[in-house]
Design a protein around this motif. Structure first.
Motif, PDB file in Angstrom:
ATOM      1  N   TRP A  46       0.809  -1.356  -0.041  1.00 60.02           N
ATOM      2  CA  TRP A  46       0.010   0.052   0.030  1.00 60.02           C
ATOM      3  C   TRP A  46       0.775   1.343   0.073  1.00 60.02           C
ATOM      4  O   TRP A  46       0.517   2.140  -0.660  1.00 60.02           O
ATOM      5  CB  TRP A  46      -1.096   0.037   1.320  1.00 60.02           C
ATOM      6  N   LYS A  47       1.973   1.076   0.783  1.00 60.91           N
ATOM      7  CA  LYS A  47       2.838   2.248   0.768  1.00 60.91           C
ATOM      8  C   LYS A  47       3.580   2.744  -0.587  1.00 60.91           C
ATOM      9  O   LYS A  47       3.951   3.819  -0.914  1.00 60.91           O
ATOM     10  CB  LYS A  47       3.839   2.167   1.876  1.00 60.91           C
ATOM     11  N   LYS A  49       2.487   2.477  -3.626  1.00 58.07           N
ATOM     12  CA  LYS A  49       1.525   3.210  -4.357  1.00 58.07           C
ATOM     13  C   LYS A  49       1.715   4.757  -4.590  1.00 58.07           C
ATOM     14  O   LYS A  49       1.710   5.188  -3.332  1.00 58.07           O
ATOM     15  CB  LYS A  49       0.093   2.722  -4.158  1.00 58.07           C
ATOM     16  N   LYS A  52      -2.764   7.966  -4.346  1.00 59.52           N
ATOM     17  CA  LYS A  52      -3.558   7.306  -3.227  1.00 59.52           C
ATOM     18  C   LYS A  52      -5.068   7.313  -3.550  1.00 59.52           C
ATOM     19  O   LYS A  52      -5.710   8.397  -3.587  1.00 59.52           O
ATOM     20  CB  LYS A  52      -3.226   8.302  -1.899  1.00 59.52           C
ATOM     21  N   GLN A  55      -9.761   3.880  -1.360  1.00 49.24           N
ATOM     22  CA  GLN A  55      -9.197   2.552  -0.980  1.00 49.24           C
ATOM     23  C   GLN A  55      -7.945   2.365  -0.337  1.00 49.24           C
ATOM     24  O   GLN A  55      -7.883   1.900   0.895  1.00 49.24           O
ATOM     25  CB  GLN A  55      -9.355   1.241  -1.886  1.00 49.24           C
ATOM     26  N   THR A  56      -7.139   3.057  -0.768  1.00 43.69           N
ATOM     27  CA  THR A  56      -5.670   2.976  -0.336  1.00 43.69           C
ATOM     28  C   THR A  56      -5.711   3.931   1.143  1.00 43.69           C
ATOM     29  O   THR A  56      -5.239   3.484   2.238  1.00 43.69           O
ATOM     30  CB  THR A  56      -4.645   3.863  -1.295  1.00 43.69           C
ATOM     31  N   SER A  59      -7.767   2.152   3.684  1.00 47.56           N
ATOM     32  CA  SER A  59      -7.134   0.854   4.281  1.00 47.56           C
ATOM     33  C   SER A  59      -6.205   1.057   5.208  1.00 47.56           C
ATOM     34  O   SER A  59      -6.048   0.661   6.354  1.00 47.56           O
ATOM     35  CB  SER A  59      -6.360   0.158   3.027  1.00 47.56           C
ATOM     36  N   ASP A  74      -6.202  -7.420   2.579  1.00 48.48           N
ATOM     37  CA  ASP A  74      -5.408  -7.895   1.416  1.00 48.48           C
ATOM     38  C   ASP A  74      -5.359  -9.426   1.045  1.00 48.48           C
ATOM     39  O   ASP A  74      -4.486 -10.098   1.190  1.00 48.48           O
ATOM     40  CB  ASP A  74      -3.926  -7.216   1.554  1.00 48.48           C
TER      41      ASP A  74
END
Length: 114
Positions: A46-47, A49, A52, A55-56, A59, A74
């Motif tokens: 996630w980091k 990506k 943003k 969803q990110t 999450s 995930d």
């Protein structure tokens, strides 16, 4: 891509290289002993990506867990964004009114009116 009657080729080098980190051979996402390993992998994913999405952000706000079943988001299951206060009752799309849920958890929320 034409330029004055000439064909311009796509520059393949313009595509950034993204490396995939392999999963350890004996790692099992269904074994509780490996929960921390998969949690750390998910956080790194996630980091990494650059853009943003909602969803990110949701999450990260939920620390990578579904608030209904308390398991990792995930896990390859489809995710849905849920409005805590429905739009029909005055809710909006602000982040504090949204929650990220597994698709099955989202269905349960609405069918059981949780």
């Amino acid at each position: 891509m034409f330029k004055d009657g000439e064909i311009e080729l796509f520059n393949i080098a313009s595509i950034p290289i993204r490396r995939h980190v392999k999963i350890k051979g004996d790692a099992n996402p269904y074994d509780s002993d490996w929960k921390e390993y998969f949690s750390q992998r998910a956080q790194k994913k996630w980091k990494s990506k650059t853009v943003k999405s909602k969803q990110t952000i949701l999450s990260a706000k939920q620390e990578g867990n579904c608030p209904i079943c308390k398991t990792d988001l995930d896990n390859a299951e489809e995710l849905n964004i849920h409005h805590l206060l429905p739009k029909s009752k005055g809710g909006d799309n602000r982040m504090d009114n949204l929650a990220l849920l597994h698709e099955t958890c989202h269905k349960q929320v609405h069918s059981l009116k949780l």
